[in-house]
Design an enzyme around this catalytic site. Structure first.
Site, PDB file in Angstrom:
ATOM      1  CE1 TYR B 178       1.085  -0.467   4.437  1.00  0.00           C
ATOM      2  CE2 TYR B 178       0.618   1.880   4.180  1.00  0.00           C
ATOM      3  CZ  TYR B 178       1.189   0.835   4.894  1.00  0.00           C
ATOM      4  OH  TYR B 178       1.865   1.102   6.052  1.00  0.00           O
ATOM      5  CB  CYS B 179       1.767   3.968  -1.483  1.00  0.00           C
ATOM      6  SG  CYS B 179       0.704   3.903  -2.942  1.00  0.00           S
TER       7      CYS B 179
END
Lengths: 221, 221
Positions: B178-179
DNA sequence: ATAATATTCAATTATTCTCTTGAATATTGA
DNA sequence: TCAATATTCAAGAGAATAATTGAATATTAT
């Protein structure tokens, strides 16, 4: 690689379109009115005090940002919010302003001079007292707004009708009034008349939108 | 009576200050970065590609609107979000844009070219698979952002570290990355490298803010 | 104290925005 | 078809905004 950066800017540019739509006090006033009920250009111009042409231009700006949409109605064109999410956005923006900008509180005190004059009642408490038929609930907004959605059990009571209501409503119950929300004076003005007549009064700060967002039901005419 | 109208305009004008702060793509990019972690002016200028002076001016605009606040740190000045409500506002604005403006979807496809390439996993599912130690969770953001708050159990894995991680991570588990959220390419880039190496991969579209807003806990370094 | 450096300020230009005015468009009702 | 009316369009003046450049300020390290 430069193109990647361009694409990123394009994306943020789209978000900024919404921001731009929210960046003019006139447009926010229009949005606020539309949050309460759909209206024609002329109605909006009259209520905001803006010229028709200016109103139309602001509305088109809002339409371009997809915050409102239109529907033709004979020679009139009716504007309405494009989605419930829009009123949530407007509500969130106001919350941030209220929380972060202390001037809001002062500006509100100036605008709603009777803000601290009346007892407040919260939504939860109101529900209880409505059930026990302990209070009379009044909707102080214009009739069109009442018709477009109001709190269950509320009577339509715009300021012009108060004189009559003073004689017709039972005088042993507390009069609770609400209007468009915490930034609206209409309920204060109605309550002032009832208080002057010696009635027990209280104000609900929430408007229909806040009520709805809290998960309660709303009645339609 | 005219004064009453003036006061109303003053109130809407304050709300419009927030809108104005949200009306420039550059400022929104700054706000988005600050949503992830506090930073100095120079760091923000480098990350956005704007000049120092321009960055400073935009930041002051955001500060004036009380969306961010500053703290001196030696010769540096560190900017941070003024309140969690600000990131909620930014999130709400993006949601409206995504919902109402179809161009957003297209712009996102252009910016995140691998957007539909990887399997998606949602927050709920991720939690289950983390508990059964079925997956490895990677945070693809820069280290400062990881340190300022990350999902419980996530490893810091900015793109520069992936080469090493390819050899050190078990190859029998799905790699989930994820970011910053759905509008961020970092996780895609990391996943691409793992996928190229034959690993099983999946992307979590939510970022730390969305995770937090959903009521889950966040770890700090 | 003084040099070095991060940030802000000031001045400028090009651009965009707001509001006004008056004309153009589109629908209704005769 | 034609007049009446609601809304939009077009053009223009004045204000606000964004980005650039170079100078000013404030803190740290020598």
């Amino acid at each position: 690689m430069s193109t990647k950066h361009q694409q990123k800017i394009q994306l943020y540019d789209l978000f900024a379109q919404i921001g731009k739509a929210l960046s003019s006090p006139g447009r926010l006033e229009l949005l606020d009115l539309l949050t309460q009920a759909s209206r024609t250009v002329e109605e909006l111009a009259v209520e905001t005090g803006m010229s028709i042409s200016n109103t139309s231009q602001h509305l088109q700006r809002l339409k371009q940002a997809r915050l409102v949409e239109t529907e033709r109605e004979g020679t009139f064109i009716r504007y309405r919010l494009a989605a419930p999410a829009v009123s949530e956005l407007w509500h969130t923006l106001r919350q941030v302003a209220e929380q972060q900008i202390s001037d809001v509180d002062q500006a509100l005190d100036a605008y709603r001079e009777r803000r601290h004059e009346f007892e407040r009642i919260n939504a939860q408490n109101l529900r209880l007292r409505l059930q026990s038929r302990d209070v009379v609930l009044l909707d102080a907004r214009p009739t069109v707004e009442y018709e477009s959605g109001h709190l269950p059990g509320a009577l339509s009571a715009p300021i012009e009708t108060v004189e009559q209501l003073l004689t017709s409503l039972p005088d042993d119950k507390t009069i609770v009034a609400y209007c468009r929300g915490p930034y609206c004076v209409l309920a204060d003005e109605v309550l002032a008349l009832f208080a002057q007549a010696g009635r027990q009064v209280a104000r609900l700060e929430e408007g229909v939108i806040e009520w709805q967002m809290a998960g309660y039901e709303v009645s339609r005419a």
